[in-house]
Each structure stands twice: as structure tokens, then as C-alpha cells.
Design an enzyme around this catalytic site. Sequence first.
Site, mmCIF file in Angstrom:
data_model
loop_
_atom_site.group_PDB
_atom_site.id
_atom_site.type_symbol
_atom_site.label_atom_id
_atom_site.label_comp_id
_atom_site.label_asym_id
_atom_site.label_seq_id
_atom_site.Cartn_x
_atom_site.Cartn_y
_atom_site.Cartn_z
ATOM 1 N N ASP A 153 0.840 -1.200 0.000
ATOM 2 C CA ASP A 153 0.000 0.000 0.000
ATOM 3 C C ASP A 153 0.876 1.251 0.000
ATOM 4 O O ASP A 153 2.034 1.221 0.423
ATOM 5 C CB ASP A 153 -0.894 0.019 1.239
ATOM 6 C CG ASP A 153 -1.906 -1.113 1.254
ATOM 7 O OD1 ASP A 153 -2.227 -1.623 0.168
ATOM 8 O OD2 ASP A 153 -2.357 -1.480 2.358
ATOM 9 N N LYS A 154 0.313 2.353 -0.430
ATOM 10 C CA LYS A 154 1.040 3.621 -0.506
ATOM 11 C C LYS A 154 1.753 3.956 0.800
ATOM 12 O O LYS A 154 2.929 4.328 0.805
ATOM 13 C CB LYS A 154 0.064 4.748 -0.865
ATOM 14 C CG LYS A 154 0.682 6.142 -0.842
ATOM 15 C CD LYS A 154 -0.362 7.215 -1.137
ATOM 16 C CE LYS A 154 0.239 8.609 -1.036
ATOM 17 N NZ LYS A 154 -0.772 9.668 -1.287
#
Length: 325
Positions: A153-154
Site C-alpha cells: 500500500d502507498k
Amino acid sequence: METEDSSIPQQKCGKVLVAFVVQSESAGLRLDHFLVERLPHLSRSQLTTAIKCGNIEVNGAPAKASRKLRSDDVIGGYVETTAPPLHVVAQRVDFIALFEDEYLLVLSKPPGVVVHPANGNPDKTLVNGLLYHCQSIGDVGDPMRPGIVHRLDKDTSGVMVIAKTAEVHRKLVESFKSRRVKKIYQALVSGVPQQNAGRIAAPVGRHPVNRKKMAVREKGGKHAVTHWKVMSNYSGKFSLVELIIETGRTHQIRVHMASIGHPVAGDTLYGPGKAYPLFARQMLHSSQLRFEHPVTGHEIVGTAPLWPDMEELVFHFEQSLGDDL
């Protein structure tokens, strides 16, 4: 971590050819929303026009934009374009190289960096940085996700492995699918579990209402297993846990830890829904990957220390809250 609906759009004579088989996680999505997610290099207007003109079919018949998709639906057709699809450009994006040879790269991804271009993130992604680091990666795998074998994820930091050749890409993807890659994470979570260790076996699928979220889904979810162990207890307010995941479902750790009442600290999607001043992001870190090198056969152990922001928080908690374990 693995992509959930397989398709590599092809550019041909001003048209992008598309072919998807809908997986269970995407069941219930509208056709237009599904295509927007899966074809981020095309505009909404291009996709809407293609649907209205009958150029997109579901199970062999033209479908409306509002059609709700079902698992195993087959989507096919084409989207006409007046310009070529988005071209991923090389840009300097910093990351830490942990190991590299002519076949693969093991790196530590900074938090705040998206892995590959998508809606709202056309550039300054890890992929842009990979092309800047090694241009030949552009020919490996999906042209919009060159070299990418798995994702973080970011706002999750830590270890990733990148393929530098097509054959290594194929073998690494297979290693992840067959669960021959050991994946270890560390997370700061809210509260402290009653036991020091545990195993969560709960299927994960798309949330029935909020399509941006995943959820534990007994029906329609994919098999997912997370092992966790408490490493430090900070006065009952937070704890540092080590997590080993057998599977790699989207948001798996975040969903599983929230499901037992201990969401990842700073996770506003699965946690309390509001920001906490101490946490600028979700405190989740991919600390180690272990796998067999697809060419040499040697064991590769990629280990990334906690990212500085998370390390500073751990130090802060140890000094101010103490370690009660």
C-alpha cells in the site's frame, strides 16, 4: 498483494483491446467503476463512450455502465483512443536498494510512495523510479507495472522484490502464488491483544458497501491467513507486533488486525476513522522477504530496518510508556 483481475490491455490501431475475468473480490462492482479501476491509463469519457457504443461486452453481450458484475463474468471488447495510452516515464524516486544483480532487485520502499501509476497517481510512483534506476525493466511484465511482482500500500514501507527479466518475473509471480515466499511485517497496533501470539484465518473480500475497503467475508472472500506475535506492550495503549502472512490479499494485515479489535495505528480506513496526531500514516512495515533466487537457487533474505518515522515512534513509546511485557 497480488493483482486480482488479470488482463494486459493491448494498444492496436487506435484501440485498446480489453479482456477480464471477474474475480470474487470485484463481484458487485458496476461495470464502469470496474473498468475505471482496471484501466487507469484511459479516461472516464473514453470508457463511458465505449460502453455506450456497445464496444464493451459482458459474457458476449453489450452491457450498460450500471451493470453489477458477478464472479466469473467475462468482459471483452475495445476502447477507441485518440491518443496513445499513458506512457510511464523515468523519474527519480528515492528508494533503498538492499540487494541487486542482473536478474532482480530487492528494495525498501518509502512510505507515501504509490507502487505503480493509477487514477490520481499518474507519475512519481515507484515504477517511475525503477525506470530511472534501470531502463530495461520497462520491458518486463505489464507495461504499466513493469517489473512489479507484488505490491505494498502507498503508506506501507519496507521490502519489495522487483524482476529485471521476463523469465524471472514469471518465476517470482509463481513463487508468490504458490506461497514459497516468506513475508514478515511489523506493525504498531492500537491496544494489546490478550494473548501474546495468535493466528487469524478469515477470508478477505471486497467490502459490500464501501468499495474502497476490503473486509472479512465468509461468503465470497478469498482464503487469508495471518500469524501475529506481540513484541512489545506500551502500557496497554499500543503494541508492536510481528506478522507473518501465508497469503497476500489486498489490505490483509489491516483487515485482519482490525477484525480482532487491534487496528494498525494511524490506519484511518480500518481504524477509528480519524487521524491521531502521533501517526502521519498507518504504522505498517514490510520487514523481511525470504525466497529462492529464480536463477541461482540461493536463498535471498531481504531485510529492511523500520522506516525512520516508525523507528522514532517505537523509541518514543519505549521511553515514555515503558515496555510491560
